[in-house]
Design a protein around this motif. Structure first.
Motif, PDB file in Angstrom:
ATOM      1  N   GLN A   1       0.821  -1.153   0.051  1.00 49.81           N
ATOM      2  CA  GLN A   1       0.072  -0.026  -0.034  1.00 49.81           C
ATOM      3  C   GLN A   1       0.887   1.330   0.179  1.00 49.81           C
ATOM      4  OE1 GLN A   1      -2.734   0.308   3.219  1.00 49.81           O
ATOM      5  NE2 GLN A   1      -3.858   2.037   2.303  1.00 49.81           N
ATOM      6  N   ILE A   2       0.589   2.131  -0.902  1.00 50.80           N
ATOM      7  CA  ILE A   2       1.507   3.164  -0.958  1.00 50.80           C
ATOM      8  C   ILE A   2       0.770   4.575  -0.952  1.00 50.80           C
ATOM      9  CG2 ILE A   2       2.975   4.678  -2.608  1.00 50.80           C
ATOM     10  CD1 ILE A   2       3.992   1.824  -2.079  1.00 50.80           C
ATOM     11  N   PRO A   3       0.903   5.053   0.197  1.00 52.33           N
ATOM     12  CA  PRO A   3       0.010   6.367   0.618  1.00 52.33           C
ATOM     13  C   PRO A   3       0.239   7.518  -0.391  1.00 52.33           C
ATOM     14  CG  PRO A   3       1.254   5.471   2.583  1.00 52.33           C
ATOM     15  CD  PRO A   3       1.908   4.924   1.385  1.00 52.33           C
ATOM     16  N   ALA A   4      -0.648   8.307  -0.485  1.00 55.14           N
ATOM     17  CA  ALA A   4      -0.276   9.478  -1.270  1.00 55.14           C
ATOM     18  C   ALA A   4       0.760  10.536  -0.716  1.00 55.14           C
ATOM     19  CB  ALA A   4      -1.743  10.422  -1.415  1.00 55.14           C
ATOM     20  N   GLY A   5       1.330  10.889  -1.746  1.00 53.15           N
ATOM     21  CA  GLY A   5       2.542  12.067  -1.298  1.00 53.15           C
ATOM     22  C   GLY A   5       3.835  11.356  -0.943  1.00 53.15           C
ATOM     23  N   THR A   6       3.771   9.924  -1.328  1.00 51.16           N
ATOM     24  CA  THR A   6       5.020   9.010  -0.955  1.00 51.16           C
ATOM     25  C   THR A   6       6.039   9.350  -1.870  1.00 51.16           C
ATOM     26  OG1 THR A   6       3.630   7.501  -0.080  1.00 51.16           O
ATOM     27  CG2 THR A   6       5.936   6.812  -0.521  1.00 51.16           C
ATOM     28  N   ARG A   7       7.374   9.486  -1.637  1.00 52.37           N
ATOM     29  CA  ARG A   7       8.346   9.776  -2.389  1.00 52.37           C
ATOM     30  C   ARG A   7       8.899   8.484  -2.999  1.00 52.37           C
ATOM     31  NH1 ARG A   7      11.909  13.866  -2.732  1.00 52.37           N
ATOM     32  NH2 ARG A   7      10.105  15.123  -2.281  1.00 52.37           N
ATOM     33  N   LEU A   8       9.083   8.163  -4.213  1.00 51.87           N
ATOM     34  CA  LEU A   8       9.319   6.982  -4.820  1.00 51.87           C
ATOM     35  C   LEU A   8      10.288   6.863  -5.805  1.00 51.87           C
ATOM     36  CD1 LEU A   8       5.576   6.403  -6.184  1.00 51.87           C
ATOM     37  CD2 LEU A   8       6.693   5.347  -4.154  1.00 51.87           C
ATOM     38  N   PHE A   9      11.158   5.913  -5.743  1.00 48.96           N
ATOM     39  CA  PHE A   9      12.453   5.691  -6.345  1.00 48.96           C
ATOM     40  C   PHE A   9      12.360   4.516  -7.282  1.00 48.96           C
ATOM     41  CE2 PHE A   9      13.856   7.748  -2.737  1.00 48.96           C
ATOM     42  CZ  PHE A   9      14.703   8.762  -2.992  1.00 48.96           C
ATOM     43  N   VAL A  10      12.318   4.814  -8.790  1.00 49.44           N
ATOM     44  CA  VAL A  10      12.191   3.791  -9.765  1.00 49.44           C
ATOM     45  C   VAL A  10      13.636   3.514 -10.441  1.00 49.44           C
ATOM     46  CG1 VAL A  10      11.134   3.351 -12.009  1.00 49.44           C
ATOM     47  CG2 VAL A  10      10.235   4.948 -10.584  1.00 49.44           C
ATOM     48  N   ASN A  11      13.915   2.024 -10.093  1.00 51.90           N
ATOM     49  CA  ASN A  11      15.259   1.741 -10.158  1.00 51.90           C
ATOM     50  C   ASN A  11      15.291   1.314 -11.831  1.00 51.90           C
ATOM     51  OD1 ASN A  11      17.744   0.305 -10.453  1.00 51.90           O
ATOM     52  ND2 ASN A  11      17.332  -0.590  -8.525  1.00 51.90           N
ATOM     53  N   VAL A  12      15.927   2.333 -12.751  1.00 54.32           N
ATOM     54  CA  VAL A  12      15.825   2.075 -14.027  1.00 54.32           C
ATOM     55  C   VAL A  12      16.776   1.064 -14.466  1.00 54.32           C
ATOM     56  CG1 VAL A  12      16.481   3.315 -16.319  1.00 54.32           C
ATOM     57  CG2 VAL A  12      15.135   4.570 -14.577  1.00 54.32           C
ATOM     58  N   TRP A  13      18.233   1.135 -13.554  1.00 56.68           N
ATOM     59  CA  TRP A  13      19.177   0.190 -13.617  1.00 56.68           C
ATOM     60  C   TRP A  13      18.651  -1.032 -13.760  1.00 56.68           C
ATOM     61  CZ3 TRP A  13      21.738  -3.688 -10.937  1.00 56.68           C
ATOM     62  CH2 TRP A  13      22.933  -4.063 -11.560  1.00 56.68           C
ATOM     63  N   ALA A  14      18.108  -1.538 -12.710  1.00 65.01           N
ATOM     64  CA  ALA A  14      17.440  -2.811 -12.642  1.00 65.01           C
ATOM     65  C   ALA A  14      16.541  -3.125 -13.792  1.00 65.01           C
ATOM     66  CB  ALA A  14      16.691  -3.071 -11.087  1.00 65.01           C
ATOM     67  N   ILE A  15      15.463  -2.158 -13.926  1.00 65.82           N
ATOM     68  CA  ILE A  15      14.670  -2.505 -15.047  1.00 65.82           C
ATOM     69  C   ILE A  15      15.268  -2.874 -16.651  1.00 65.82           C
ATOM     70  CG2 ILE A  15      13.077  -1.525 -16.742  1.00 65.82           C
ATOM     71  CD1 ILE A  15      12.001   0.332 -14.106  1.00 65.82           C
ATOM     72  N   GLY A  16      16.258  -2.222 -16.691  1.00 64.37           N
ATOM     73  CA  GLY A  16      16.985  -2.553 -17.849  1.00 64.37           C
ATOM     74  C   GLY A  16      17.861  -3.762 -17.986  1.00 64.37           C
ATOM     75  N   ARG A  17      17.899  -4.423 -16.823  1.00 68.67           N
ATOM     76  CA  ARG A  17      18.496  -5.916 -16.648  1.00 68.67           C
ATOM     77  C   ARG A  17      17.593  -6.884 -16.013  1.00 68.67           C
ATOM     78  NH1 ARG A  17      24.562  -5.034 -15.318  1.00 68.67           N
ATOM     79  NH2 ARG A  17      24.947  -2.733 -16.261  1.00 68.67           N
ATOM     80  N   ASP A  18      16.269  -6.352 -16.225  1.00 69.43           N
ATOM     81  CA  ASP A  18      15.548  -7.550 -15.774  1.00 69.43           C
ATOM     82  C   ASP A  18      15.079  -8.943 -16.893  1.00 69.43           C
ATOM     83  OD1 ASP A  18      12.979  -8.911 -14.873  1.00 69.43           O
ATOM     84  OD2 ASP A  18      12.045  -7.155 -14.559  1.00 69.43           O
ATOM     85  N   PRO A  19      15.414 -10.075 -16.291  1.00 75.22           N
ATOM     86  CA  PRO A  19      15.532 -11.100 -17.228  1.00 75.22           C
ATOM     87  C   PRO A  19      14.018 -11.484 -17.670  1.00 75.22           C
ATOM     88  CG  PRO A  19      15.965 -11.896 -15.029  1.00 75.22           C
ATOM     89  CD  PRO A  19      15.930 -10.516 -15.110  1.00 75.22           C
ATOM     90  N   ASN A  20      12.898 -10.719 -17.058  1.00 71.82           N
ATOM     91  CA  ASN A  20      11.831 -11.037 -17.502  1.00 71.82           C
ATOM     92  C   ASN A  20      11.394 -10.078 -18.580  1.00 71.82           C
ATOM     93  OD1 ASN A  20      10.959 -12.620 -15.133  1.00 71.82           O
ATOM     94  ND2 ASN A  20      10.567 -10.642 -13.946  1.00 71.82           N
ATOM     95  N   HIS A  21      12.134  -9.358 -19.132  1.00 71.81           N
ATOM     96  CA  HIS A  21      12.103  -8.601 -20.432  1.00 71.81           C
ATOM     97  C   HIS A  21      13.148  -8.723 -21.374  1.00 71.81           C
ATOM     98  CE1 HIS A  21       8.683  -6.419 -18.453  1.00 71.81           C
ATOM     99  NE2 HIS A  21       9.272  -6.048 -17.303  1.00 71.81           N
ATOM    100  N   TRP A  22      14.158  -9.072 -21.065  1.00 72.05           N
ATOM    101  CA  TRP A  22      15.390  -9.094 -21.915  1.00 72.05           C
ATOM    102  C   TRP A  22      15.947 -10.446 -21.812  1.00 72.05           C
ATOM    103  CZ3 TRP A  22      15.559  -4.844 -24.386  1.00 72.05           C
ATOM    104  CH2 TRP A  22      14.823  -3.473 -23.705  1.00 72.05           C
ATOM    105  N   GLU A  23      16.392 -11.140 -23.129  1.00 74.93           N
ATOM    106  CA  GLU A  23      17.077 -12.278 -22.928  1.00 74.93           C
ATOM    107  C   GLU A  23      18.611 -11.782 -22.921  1.00 74.93           C
ATOM    108  OE1 GLU A  23      16.511 -13.927 -26.862  1.00 74.93           O
ATOM    109  OE2 GLU A  23      14.302 -14.041 -26.587  1.00 74.93           O
TER     110      GLU A  23
END
Length: 229
Positions: A104-126
């Motif tokens: 559960q993410i409350p409104a006004g929460t500071r979020l960090f999106v890990n772009v580095w991990a997304i680019g190396r995610d085996p679910n999306h990249w061979e």
């Protein structure tokens, strides 16, 4: 006046120093990572160089207008941005309460999106840890849906962020990175430790993902004279 009735936060404004400082190191770091990967993968370097020689020739310097005709070079830059995004973490703030994967993410929460991990995610990249520009090359054998864009339209790769708060300098950065890297490939051969060494790819500390060690290599002129004019 409407201004007097509106409550602004500091984060709503872009300060002048942000505009001048934001892109001073990100593009050079991207070029440095891309060149390091090419040195460590000489077969990919030769393929990119052959494309430039076939399209541009060896009598003039590659220009911005040539980039659209250099799809393999574009794939090299995309692959470098996937593995080495100069914005490895994107900061956002939730506008309303929501639930993501059971959290559960409350409104006004500071979020960090890990772009580095997304680019190396085996679910999306061979073979996600392998430097392979071919994954971005469109051919008759590959589906057109694999033409991943770097401008925030495909969430498996977000080197410039996405939405209204994505990087405002995306177009300028891509022009600079493609043209500069193409000229470095076209005009020079790059040697490390006498020509037989490889580049250390250890990452350093910093919000723009710098290298842990400077890229030290020797440029050897391959076009004589250099087509500077």
């Amino acid at each position: 006046m409407i201004l007097n009735k509106t409550r602004f936060k500091k984060s709503d404004f872009i300060l002048p120093q942000d505009i001048f400082a934001a892109g001073t190191d990100t593009s050079p770091i991207t070029i440095e990572w891309a060149l390091a990967e090419l040195i460590n993968h000489p077969n990919i370097m030769e393929k990119a160089r052959a494309e430039i020689d076939n399209v541009v020739g060896r009598s003039r310097l590659v220009e911005e207008a040539d980039i659209v005709n250099l799809p393999y070079l574009q794939a090299v830059v995309k692959e470098s941005l996937r593995l080495h995004p100069t914005g490895p973490l994107i900061v956002r703030e939730s506008t309303e309460e929501c639930t993501i994967n059971g959290y559960q993410i409350p409104a006004g929460t500071r979020l960090f999106v890990n772009v580095w991990a997304i680019g190396r995610d085996p679910n999306h990249w061979e073979m996600p840890l392998e430097f392979s520009p071919e994954r971005f090359v469109i051919s008759e054998e590959r589906e057109k849906g694999k033409a991943v864009d770097v401008r925030g339209q495909h969430f498996q790769m977000l080197p410039f962020g996405s939405g209204r708060r994505r990087c405002p300098g995306t177009s300028l950065a891509l022009q600079l990175v493609h043209t500069t890297l193409a000229a470095m490939i076209q005009c020079f051969e790059w040697r490390v430790n006498g020509g037989n060494g490889t580049v250390n790819m250890e990452e350093g500390q910093g919000i723009t993902l710098p290298r842990a060690n400077p890229l030290i290599c020797v440029p050897v002129v391959r076009l004589n004279p250099l087509p500077l004019y």
